[in-house]
Design an enzyme around this catalytic site. Structure first.
Site, PDB file in Angstrom:
ATOM      1  N   ASP A  83       3.000  -7.546  -0.110  1.00  0.00           N
ATOM      2  CA  ASP A  83       1.977  -7.362   0.861  1.00  0.00           C
ATOM      3  C   ASP A  83       0.806  -8.187   0.032  1.00  0.00           C
ATOM      4  O   ASP A  83       0.141  -7.353  -1.031  1.00  0.00           O
ATOM      5  CB  ASP A  83       1.685  -6.090   1.239  1.00  0.00           C
ATOM      6  N   HIS A  98      -3.659   2.376   8.401  1.00  0.00           N
ATOM      7  CA  HIS A  98      -3.322   2.421  10.054  1.00  0.00           C
ATOM      8  C   HIS A  98      -2.541   3.808  10.319  1.00  0.00           C
ATOM      9  O   HIS A  98      -1.636   4.148   9.347  1.00  0.00           O
ATOM     10  CB  HIS A  98      -2.588   1.213  10.180  1.00  0.00           C
ATOM     11  N   CYS A 107      -6.223  -1.781  12.937  1.00  0.00           N
ATOM     12  CA  CYS A 107      -7.737  -2.004  12.629  1.00  0.00           C
ATOM     13  C   CYS A 107      -8.624  -1.277  13.591  1.00  0.00           C
ATOM     14  O   CYS A 107      -9.714  -0.736  13.158  1.00  0.00           O
ATOM     15  CB  CYS A 107      -8.069  -3.177  12.533  1.00  0.00           C
ATOM     16  N   HIS A 141      -7.907  -8.807   3.560  1.00  0.00           N
ATOM     17  CA  HIS A 141      -6.989  -8.052   2.396  1.00  0.00           C
ATOM     18  C   HIS A 141      -7.527  -8.310   0.952  1.00  0.00           C
ATOM     19  O   HIS A 141      -7.516  -7.209   0.444  1.00  0.00           O
ATOM     20  CB  HIS A 141      -5.531  -9.009   2.252  1.00  0.00           C
ATOM     21  N   LYS A 148       3.992  -7.485  14.665  1.00  0.00           N
ATOM     22  CA  LYS A 148       3.101  -7.117  13.730  1.00  0.00           C
ATOM     23  C   LYS A 148       1.597  -7.632  14.029  1.00  0.00           C
ATOM     24  O   LYS A 148       0.931  -6.816  13.992  1.00  0.00           O
ATOM     25  CB  LYS A 148       3.582  -7.858  12.457  1.00  0.00           C
ATOM     26  N   ASN A 190       4.149 -11.011   8.889  1.00  0.00           N
ATOM     27  CA  ASN A 190       2.850 -11.019   9.585  1.00  0.00           C
ATOM     28  C   ASN A 190       2.897 -11.652  10.929  1.00  0.00           C
ATOM     29  O   ASN A 190       2.259 -11.129  11.725  1.00  0.00           O
ATOM     30  CB  ASN A 190       2.031 -11.611   8.782  1.00  0.00           C
ATOM     31  N   SER A 200       1.811  -0.389  -5.603  1.00  0.00           N
ATOM     32  CA  SER A 200       0.718  -0.396  -4.461  1.00  0.00           C
ATOM     33  C   SER A 200      -0.068  -1.763  -4.482  1.00  0.00           C
ATOM     34  O   SER A 200      -0.263  -2.171  -5.716  1.00  0.00           O
ATOM     35  CB  SER A 200      -0.344   0.572  -4.486  1.00  0.00           C
ATOM     36  N   SER A 247      -5.860   1.854  -2.383  1.00  0.00           N
ATOM     37  CA  SER A 247      -5.091   2.376  -1.153  1.00  0.00           C
ATOM     38  C   SER A 247      -4.057   3.266  -1.157  1.00  0.00           C
ATOM     39  O   SER A 247      -3.251   3.958  -0.129  1.00  0.00           O
ATOM     40  CB  SER A 247      -4.377   1.167  -0.506  1.00  0.00           C
ATOM     41  N   GLN A 296       9.849  -5.587   8.792  1.00  0.00           N
ATOM     42  CA  GLN A 296      10.122  -5.583   7.394  1.00  0.00           C
ATOM     43  C   GLN A 296      11.498  -5.331   6.934  1.00  0.00           C
ATOM     44  O   GLN A 296      12.147  -6.085   6.260  1.00  0.00           O
ATOM     45  CB  GLN A 296       9.147  -4.846   6.304  1.00  0.00           C
ATOM     46  N   ASP A 309      -0.276  -4.337  14.513  1.00  0.00           N
ATOM     47  CA  ASP A 309      -0.970  -3.837  13.250  1.00  0.00           C
ATOM     48  C   ASP A 309      -2.496  -4.385  13.195  1.00  0.00           C
ATOM     49  O   ASP A 309      -3.503  -3.389  13.034  1.00  0.00           O
ATOM     50  CB  ASP A 309       0.222  -4.258  12.024  1.00  0.00           C
ATOM     51  N   ASN A 310      -2.598  -5.598  13.136  1.00  0.00           N
ATOM     52  CA  ASN A 310      -3.966  -6.302  12.811  1.00  0.00           C
ATOM     53  C   ASN A 310      -4.852  -5.694  13.751  1.00  0.00           C
ATOM     54  O   ASN A 310      -5.973  -5.764  13.415  1.00  0.00           O
ATOM     55  CB  ASN A 310      -3.835  -7.778  12.738  1.00  0.00           C
ATOM     56  N   HIS A 345       0.730  -1.205  -0.046  1.00  0.00           N
ATOM     57  CA  HIS A 345       0.157   0.054   0.023  1.00  0.00           C
ATOM     58  C   HIS A 345       0.699   1.316  -0.128  1.00  0.00           C
ATOM     59  O   HIS A 345       1.388   1.539   1.157  1.00  0.00           O
ATOM     60  CB  HIS A 345      -0.777   0.014   1.234  1.00  0.00           C
ATOM     61  N   GLU A 350       3.963  -9.284   4.148  1.00  0.00           N
ATOM     62  CA  GLU A 350       3.436  -8.477   5.233  1.00  0.00           C
ATOM     63  C   GLU A 350       2.380  -8.869   5.786  1.00  0.00           C
ATOM     64  O   GLU A 350       1.937  -8.919   7.075  1.00  0.00           O
ATOM     65  CB  GLU A 350       3.252  -7.110   4.617  1.00  0.00           C
ATOM     66  N   SER A 390       5.310  -3.098  12.230  1.00  0.00           N
ATOM     67  CA  SER A 390       5.174  -3.542  11.096  1.00  0.00           C
ATOM     68  C   SER A 390       6.383  -3.615  10.242  1.00  0.00           C
ATOM     69  O   SER A 390       7.097  -4.360   9.749  1.00  0.00           O
ATOM     70  CB  SER A 390       4.085  -3.439  10.126  1.00  0.00           C
TER      71      SER A 390
END
Lengths: 166, 437
Positions: free
Chosen positions: B138, B358, B202, B308, B193, B188, B84, B89, B370, B197-198, B61, B163, B366
């Site tokens: 990703d 995010h 969110c 996703h 992460k 992930n 992307s 996104s 990476q 992140d998740n 993204h 990702e 995250s």
């Protein structure tokens, strides 16, 4: 005042002699003065007026025609612009930018940021034309050639110039 | 060498509007202050160029936060080309800032399917025979095109880092089938992460997306979260925080029980489709909201997805009805009886389609993973087989450590005695690999 009771005031203006010698007709049966002349004069005037009016009207008619044509062109252009704006396109269109129109196999059109040459081998769908979005949200087709609107670029340059000046 | 199927552009980028670069740069500068992990890596590797020689094709993204990731990779010595991984996104100002900074970027908000693949191919084939030797992905689309269309290019590739849950799932399937051609690191499943992140990402960006799209009042509504994994947990918590009644659907008894223990009613979609006001799918599966569900829904029900892919809501089945576009990424679907439902981002990621994804801070966690994965694979690819790995716990803990100072966390240090008592080193790692956090 004389013996006939006539006023001095009208002496010279009013014919005092015999009726038959009057310089103007006194009888209602008498012919009009210079009837033919007058008729000619009127005809002449009519003609001149007609010519003048028709010349003026002609100008108006011409103008109306031009305006009608222009109105038609404006309406057509507006309809086309509207049509182009309604074509599916999920990115935000910005004035001054060039966008490329393609048509899928199912005839549905879409706008792309990619010019035909940029696809590499060949565009995935049939290329129709490229359009620049103008400042007033109208479109200029690349195929129109000379009529390309460079106002946006000019305005941008002027703005850049004035901001550096200040 | 594989002949390039693409024509390289001059200049070597394609973005919606390069004049947005200044604005993008300002936002990148703010994001940098909120991404302590990435900035710490820049500091740590200053002048060392650990990624020198790495040519990274990235597909993630194209947001402001990703811009900070890209520039971190470049500062660490890598050459980067970027696209992307989702057609909606991209933040155009971020893409413009990257293009202006000389990083070949091919992304704009609102690509179509063909343009999406064109952008990815542009990142694989650069000018002067530039070909990637590292992949940062990703969702797995770049991985897929490299494996299926240009497998010969994978000989040069030392590794890939993935990702997201969906991409990782694909990788494990490839590994099982023996078709994975390069070592892969599953970013992930780093704790820093998926558990951040998740979940926390969110928790903030879901509401952001729904609010920007509809301005709907969430308090008092019945919100139905489909799936109670990390993402579902964050979504449910966000709705509850706003004062909504939250119901959850699950197929996994453990997650279902977790939801129930948190006080959410666990329901079946078939039974509640006509009762919910807002539906959000978080499962990573297909057809979780079906045509029949949507047929039953209330007038003006809001339907969106934060998984996703756009496969969770059966959007294809809605195509036969009238669509009325309200604004980009917000549509009314009008059923024959006149009932309307609101579909956000055409069933694609609502937080990225209708908002800006995010917040930076959580993305920093995250993306620090990476960058660490890229460095590890670039330097030590010989230690890895063509399998899927996760980063060692030590590095995971390091990622978390980088983020503490910024938010004023005061960490306690184990004493020698304490460390000995629980048999861990004073400096970590502190938990066994099977610990679930």
């Amino acid at each position: 005042m004389d013996n006939n009771g006539k006023s001095d005031k009208y002496k010279g203006d009013v014919h005092g002699g015999a009726e038959h010698a009057a310089p103007y007709p006194l009888s209602r049966l008498a012919p009009q003065i210079g009837l033919i002349d007058l008729a000619r004069e009127i005809t002449q005037a009519d003609k001149v007026i007609n010519v003048r009016v028709s010349a003026k009207l002609q100008v108006l008619v011409d103008q109306i025609r031009v305006l009608q044509d222009e109105a038609r062109a404006v309406l057509n252009a507006a309809a086309r612009d509207q049509e182009l704006h309604q074509i599916p396109c999920s990115f935000e269109k910005k004035p001054g930018k060039l966008y490329h129109l393609y048509r899928r196999a199912d005839a549905s059109p879409y706008f792309s940021l990619l010019a035909p040459a940029e696809w590499g081998t060949q565009p995935p769908h049939q290329y129709v034309d490229s359009y620049t979005l103008n400042g007033d949200m109208s479109w200029t087709a690349s195929s129109d050639g000379d009529s390309k609107d460079d106002t946006h670029e000019l305005v941008r340059r002027l703005l850049a110039f004035s901001s550096t000046e200040i | 060498m594989t002949q390039s199927p693409v024509k390289n552009l001059d200049p070597d980028y394609k973005v919606a509007d390069i004049s947005l670069a200044d604005w993008g740069r300002k936002e990148v500068a703010i994001a940098e202050t909120e991404m302590p992990g990435l900035m710490a890596l820049r500091e740590e590797y200053k002048g060392k160029n650990p990624l020198k020689g790495a040519r990274i094709a990235g597909c993630l993204h194209m947001t402001i936060q990703t811009a900070v990731l890209m520039e971190t990779l470049v500062e660490l010595g890598a050459e980067v080309r970027w696209s992307s991984c989702n057609i909606f996104s991209t933040q155009d100002q971020a893409a413009a800032a990257m293009a202006a900074a000389g990083i070949p970027t091919f992304a704009w908000k609102g690509e179509n399917e063909e343009e999406f693949w064109w952008c990815i191919e542009q990142t694989i084939f650069g000018p002067n025979n530039w070909r990637p030797n590292m992949i940062l992905d990703d969702g797995g689309d770049l991985t897929q095109i490299m494996h299926e269309k240009y497998p010969e290019l994978l000989k040069e590739v030392r590794g890939l880092s993935e990702e997201t849950t969906t991409g990782v799932h694909r990788l494990y399937e490839m590994m099982k089938a023996g078709s994975l051609k390069v070592p892969a690191i599953n970013v992930n499943d780093s704790v820093t992460k998926s558990k951040f992140d998740n979940l926390y990402g969110c928790r903030e960006s879901l509401i952001d997306g729904i609010k920007r799209a509809t301005d709907v009042m969430i308090a008092g509504k019945i919100c139905i979260v489909l799936g109670y994994g990390d993402v579902g947990k964050g979504c449910a918590q966000a709705f509850r925080g706003m004062g909504a009644t939250v119901w959850v659907t699950e197929i996994d008894p453990i997650c279902a029980l977790q939801a129930a223990m948190e006080g959410y009613r666990v329901v079946r979609m078939d039974e509640v489709a006509d009762q919910g006001d807002i539906f959000v799918t978080t499962t990573g599966n297909i057809k979780v909201i079906t045509h029949d569900h949507m047929l039953k829904m209330k007038d003006e029900a809001i339907v969106c997805n934060i998984g996703h892919f756009d496969s969770e809501i059966d959007i294809a089945a809605l195509r036969k009805y009238k669509w009325e576009n309200i604004k980009p990424q917000v549509d009314h679907v009008i059923f024959p009886d006149g009932k309307k439902i609101i579909v956000l981002a055409e069933g694609r990621l609502v937080n990225l389609g209708c908002a800006t994804g995010h917040p930076s801070f959580v993305m920093s966690a995250s993306f620090t993973n990476q960058v660490m994965a890229q460095i590890e694979l670039w330097k030590n690819s010989k230690n890895y087989k063509n399998e899927v790995y996760v980063l060692p716990k030590k590095l995971d803990e390091q990622v978390a450590r980088f983020h503490l100072k910024k938010i004023g966390v005061n960490l306690t240090t184990l004493t020698g005695d304490q460390a000995k008592y629980i048999s861990v080193p004073v400096e970590g790692p502190y938990k066994p690999d099977h610990y679930r956090y």
